[in-house]
Design an enzyme around this catalytic site. Structure first.
Site, PDB file in Angstrom:
ATOM      1  NE  ARG A   1     -17.087 -30.903 -26.378  1.00 48.46           N
ATOM      2  CZ  ARG A   1     -16.939 -32.294 -25.943  1.00 48.46           C
ATOM      3  NH1 ARG A   1     -15.819 -32.852 -25.723  1.00 48.46           N
ATOM      4  NH2 ARG A   1     -18.106 -33.071 -26.272  1.00 48.46           N
TER       5      ARG A   1
ATOM      6  CD  GLU B   1     -15.933 -27.572 -35.498  1.00 45.28           C
ATOM      7  OE1 GLU B   1     -17.358 -28.014 -36.222  1.00 45.28           O
ATOM      8  OE2 GLU B   1     -15.349 -28.013 -35.132  1.00 45.28           O
TER       9      GLU B   1
ATOM     10  CG  HIS C   1     -16.802 -31.779 -35.847  1.00 44.04           C
ATOM     11  ND1 HIS C   1     -17.227 -30.735 -35.030  1.00 44.04           N
ATOM     12  CD2 HIS C   1     -17.045 -33.088 -34.994  1.00 44.04           C
ATOM     13  CE1 HIS C   1     -17.554 -31.278 -33.838  1.00 44.04           C
ATOM     14  NE2 HIS C   1     -17.478 -32.598 -33.917  1.00 44.04           N
TER      15      HIS C   1
END
Length: 316
Positions: free
Chosen positions: A243, A272, A290
């Site tokens: 993450r 993001e 991702h």
């Protein structure tokens, strides 16, 4: 009739399982700013990483009885607040472990053979500077015999360690919850081998690893920043398929520019869906958007597990 909004999609098999159990499942994505209005018509919501379920959504949707996260991390959901409001929150932590682990090694193989840079330059210069490029990328290294540091030794961290062990790598692992035991490696032909793996200190992982991969929950401050990079071996490789926010991105860029870090592989980012341009343009960074859990096999497992959890909850 129970209605479920699968706002970030759900595998067709999972959707079929829910419909066979009598649920209505809608998969058309609702924009974040229209989500509260749309959710007035649903009993359950499933998301991946795109849709955010914060307190304002939870407070405005008292009819909501379940939030399902297809995948592991639930940083995009105010989990404890939802549960305080009586909303069940479930996820599928095991379903995508292998897919994420394999992506880690896609980045590792890319980094040790300079593929991220070669794939950029060959289309431009391959027919005019072939020999120069060949020389530039001639100092690759093998993974076998090297040490992989795994920060976060949950399901995905352990699956990543298994891949490393199958390749003949050594593994140093750290977790907030110490682990002593073994990992079972399954091979074709029904052969299984148990390999002892015990966690060590974070400092030992940082100081003694040739490559480091992160698999931790969200942290309030970065796990890897300038102080940690300073302690690492020269030429270490870093991979983050966990993450954003657990690596200080500017400190990583500085470490790449100085040569302390030889390459990085990133699947997740602080900002993001608008990552820092300096990361996207850096020649020593292998980049993916991702997609750790984005394999057909993982999405099918996620869909089936998510459907089962939803059916179980509403049939109680």
């Amino acid at each position: 009739m129970i209605r479920i909004l699968a706002n970030d999609g759900i595998d067709p098999i999972g959707k079929s399982l829910l419909e066979e159990a009598g649920f209505v499942v809608d998969t058309e994505t609702v924009p974040q700013d229209k989500l509260i209005e749309a959710l007035q018509n649903y009993d359950g919501l499933t998301v991946r990483s795109a849709t955010k379920v914060r307190k304002d959504v939870i407070d405005a949707c008292p009819n909501l009885k379940l939030i399902g996260r297809g995948g592991v991390g639930m940083d995009n959901i105010d989990v404890e607040y939802a549960r305080e409001k009586g909303i069940a929150v479930v996820n599928t932590p095991a379903a995508s472990s292998l897919s994420v682990a394999e992506l880690v090694f896609a980045h590792l193989f890319t980094g040790v053979r300079f593929l991220q840079d070669a794939n950029r330059k060959m289309p431009l210069d391959g027919n005019t500077q072939f020999n120069s490029l060949k020389k530039a990328y001639a100092k690759g290294i093998e993974l076998k015999g090297k040490t992989l540091g795994v920060i976060g030794f949950g399901r995905i961290g352990r699956e990543t360690a298994k891949v490393a062990l199958r390749l003949g790598m050594n593994v140093l692992a750290y977790d907030l919850f110490p682990h002593t035991g073994s990992l079972t490696l399954d091979f074709a032909g029904g052969v299984s081998v148990d390999i002892p793996v015990a966690t060590v200190s974070l400092e030992e992982v940082i100081r003694n690893s040739d490559f480091i991969t992160l698999h931790t929950p969200f942290a309030e401050r970065p796990i890897l920043a300038a102080a940690e990079f300073d302690q690492m071996k020269p030429g270490v490789g870093i991979v983050n398929c966990s993450r954003g926010g657990i690596i200080n991105e500017q400190d990583l860029i500085d470490a790449l520019d100085s040569g302390k870090v030889s390459f990085a592989g990133l699947d997740v980012y602080d900002n993001e869906p608008t990552p820092l341009a300096a990361l996207l343009q850096h020649p020593k960074i292998s980049l993916t958007p991702h997609i750790g859990a984005a394999t057909n096999e993982a999405q099918e497992r996620i869909g089936v597990e998510l459907a089962s959890l939803i059916i179980e909850h509403f049939n109680k």
